[in-house]
Design a protein around this motif. Structure first.
Motif, mmCIF file in Angstrom:
data_model
loop_
_atom_site.group_PDB
_atom_site.id
_atom_site.type_symbol
_atom_site.label_atom_id
_atom_site.label_comp_id
_atom_site.label_asym_id
_atom_site.label_seq_id
_atom_site.Cartn_x
_atom_site.Cartn_y
_atom_site.Cartn_z
ATOM 1 N N SER A 263 -2.152 5.358 -1.381
ATOM 2 C CA SER A 263 -0.885 5.469 -0.656
ATOM 3 C C SER A 263 -0.955 6.570 0.386
ATOM 4 O O SER A 263 -0.475 6.409 1.522
ATOM 5 C CB SER A 263 0.257 5.754 -1.636
ATOM 6 O OG SER A 263 0.455 4.671 -2.513
ATOM 7 N N ASN A 264 -1.555 7.698 0.013
ATOM 8 C CA ASN A 264 -1.673 8.807 0.954
ATOM 9 C C ASN A 264 -2.548 8.438 2.142
ATOM 10 O O ASN A 264 -2.251 8.798 3.292
ATOM 11 C CB ASN A 264 -2.255 10.033 0.252
ATOM 12 C CG ASN A 264 -1.269 10.673 -0.706
ATOM 13 O OD1 ASN A 264 -0.068 10.399 -0.646
ATOM 14 N ND2 ASN A 264 -1.756 11.507 -1.594
ATOM 15 N N ARG B 6 -1.885 6.549 -5.968
ATOM 16 C CA ARG B 6 -1.320 7.641 -5.169
ATOM 17 C C ARG B 6 -2.267 8.039 -4.046
ATOM 18 O O ARG B 6 -1.845 8.308 -2.914
ATOM 19 C CB ARG B 6 -1.013 8.851 -6.064
ATOM 20 C CG ARG B 6 0.105 8.605 -7.065
ATOM 21 C CD ARG B 6 0.574 9.908 -7.697
ATOM 22 N NE ARG B 6 -0.476 10.587 -8.438
ATOM 23 C CZ ARG B 6 -0.664 10.475 -9.739
ATOM 24 N NH1 ARG B 6 0.119 9.680 -10.461
ATOM 25 N NH2 ARG B 6 -1.629 11.138 -10.339
ATOM 26 N N THR C 143 6.951 3.390 -0.340
ATOM 27 C CA THR C 143 7.796 4.564 -0.118
ATOM 28 C C THR C 143 7.836 4.931 1.360
ATOM 29 O O THR C 143 8.859 5.406 1.860
ATOM 30 C CB THR C 143 7.286 5.764 -0.933
ATOM 31 O OG1 THR C 143 6.906 5.340 -2.231
ATOM 32 C CG2 THR C 143 8.350 6.836 -1.040
ATOM 33 N N PHE D 18 0.792 -1.227 0.000
ATOM 34 C CA PHE D 18 0.000 0.000 0.000
ATOM 35 C C PHE D 18 0.827 1.282 0.000
ATOM 36 O O PHE D 18 0.328 2.321 -0.435
ATOM 37 C CB PHE D 18 -0.957 0.008 1.191
ATOM 38 C CG PHE D 18 -1.938 -1.124 1.169
ATOM 39 C CD1 PHE D 18 -2.912 -1.201 0.182
ATOM 40 C CD2 PHE D 18 -1.889 -2.136 2.115
ATOM 41 C CE1 PHE D 18 -3.818 -2.248 0.142
ATOM 42 C CE2 PHE D 18 -2.791 -3.193 2.093
ATOM 43 C CZ PHE D 18 -3.755 -3.254 1.096
ATOM 44 N N ASN D 19 2.058 1.241 0.493
ATOM 45 C CA ASN D 19 2.911 2.423 0.422
ATOM 46 C C ASN D 19 4.364 2.036 0.675
ATOM 47 O O ASN D 19 4.910 2.311 1.751
ATOM 48 C CB ASN D 19 2.465 3.498 1.421
ATOM 49 C CG ASN D 19 3.055 4.858 1.081
ATOM 50 O OD1 ASN D 19 4.163 4.959 0.565
ATOM 51 N ND2 ASN D 19 2.308 5.915 1.368
ATOM 52 N N ASN E 3 2.220 12.959 -2.196
ATOM 53 C CA ASN E 3 2.827 11.756 -1.621
ATOM 54 C C ASN E 3 3.975 12.111 -0.693
ATOM 55 O O ASN E 3 4.104 11.555 0.405
ATOM 56 C CB ASN E 3 3.333 10.843 -2.733
ATOM 57 C CG ASN E 3 2.267 10.482 -3.744
ATOM 58 O OD1 ASN E 3 2.486 10.606 -4.940
ATOM 59 N ND2 ASN E 3 1.105 10.051 -3.314
#
Length: 345
Positions: free
Chosen positions: A141-142, A138, A40, A37-38, A99
């Motif tokens: 992810s946020n 995106r 980063t 899911f994220n 992001n």
């Protein structure tokens, strides 16, 4: 009174169960979910500890010079040029300012980070990017990065409690912007909307280019128009709001900010579309520099015109992928502002 006590007891028990569940989730499958899911954010959790400077970037930071080559980042060059500082990357493909903002808000209260370098990609201000097919990823992810109990984030992501649209809805919205949004340049341009410009592009005679066939030249010119043929409206643009919030958060946390305005292939853009496209690119860059660069706690490294055509490794789409010499040249310019920023501490 008994009813109130009964409800209070049950609510406290529910809160306790959720708190325990959240800790179990964090200790078990949370990191696996981060990969989905994220990723980063996981990258941030790994690279934030011990860093003096964090470099927030997208694929321009790490794209390979050529297949099979060693991965060298812009942030690696910055790190090597600043031997007294630890510069670590927080990056992934296709990221933009919202992001970076959501990840940045996870910065611990106790941190060694003194400054952040944040990629500023001109394409990301246009609706061709804002409403592309990565919109839902995106947005999800946020949601997963929000500063809340991770278990709650996981639940909301599972329920799709974030902005998401079908491909058809995104395409329709993009088309409406291209057709309806006035360009509003402060100089004379031959077109009132992005669609008018692109329609003219499709009808031109594209023969006579040494580097491209007529079809390749037409397609590439169209990509430039769709990705750069707009004037940033500072009052309504979503990315402007994100960058404003990054500045506000950094001020709150006493962080210095260096925005890295990425190099674009100005030589190729001018060859295909002439001075009008160059005006567009430079106008938007100047707006961003004038809005954010104050030389006190925010600096903008304007690398827009820095690199020659030979530094760009992608030939059929206007994307910010550079060879290693180009990456190093970008890094050298960024370092100048990092040094000024951190000398003020």
């Amino acid at each position: 009174m008994k009813l109130l006590k009964y409800i209070s007891t049950r609510l406290l028990a529910l809160v306790a169960i959720l708190a325990v569940g959240n800790e179990i989730y964090k200790a078990t499958i949370y990191r696996q979910d981060l990969d989905v899911f994220n990723p980063t954010l996981d990258n941030f959790f790994v690279n934030e500890p011990g860093a003096d400077v964090l470099y927030f970037g997208e694929s321009s930071n790490f794209h390979l010079e050529k297949p099979g080559a060693k991965k060298v980042r812009i942030s690696d060059y910055i790190d090597s040029l600043l031997p007294s500082l630890q510069v670590n990357p927080v990056d992934n493909a296709g990221l933009e300012a919202s992001n970076y903002l959501h990840i940045l808000k996870n910065l611990p209260n106790l941190t060694s980070v003194k400054a952040i370098i944040v990629t500023m990609n001109l394409r990301s201000f246009g609706y061709t990017w804002i409403l592309d097919d990565n919109y839902n990823f995106r947005s999800r992810s946020n949601e997963f990065a929000k500063k809340r109990p991770p278990l709650l984030n996981r639940l909301l992501v599972s329920l799709k409690a974030y902005d998401h649209y079908t491909h058809k809805e995104l395409s329709k919205a993009t088309g409406e912007h291209k057709t309806s949004d006035p360009i509003n340049w402060p100089f004379k341009l031959s077109y009132n909307t992005l669609k008018q410009w692109n329609d003219d592009c499709s009808q031109r005679n594209w023969e006579g280019f040494d580097s491209y066939t007529a079809k390749e030249a037409r397609n590439l010119a169209s990509h430039y128009i769709k990705n750069f043929g707009f004037a940033i409206n500072a009052e309504t643009n979503e990315r402007i709001k994100d960058f404003d919030e990054i500045v506000a958060f950094a001020k709150e946390r006493n962080l210095k900010v260096i925005f890295h305005l990425l190099a674009e292939n100005m030589q190729q853009a001018e060859e295909l579309l002439g001075e009008e496209m160059i005006w567009c690119l430079n106008h938007n860059a100047e707006l961003l520099v004038n809005r954010y660069h104050n030389g006190n706690d925010v600096w903008v490294t304007n690398n827009l015109n820095l690199l020659a055509d030979s530094a760009f490794v992608d030939r059929h789409f206007p994307i910010e992928h550079y060879n290693n010499a180009g990456k190093k040249a970008c890094a050298i310019q960024v370092v100048k502002w990092v040094e000024e920023a951190l000398l003020k501490f």
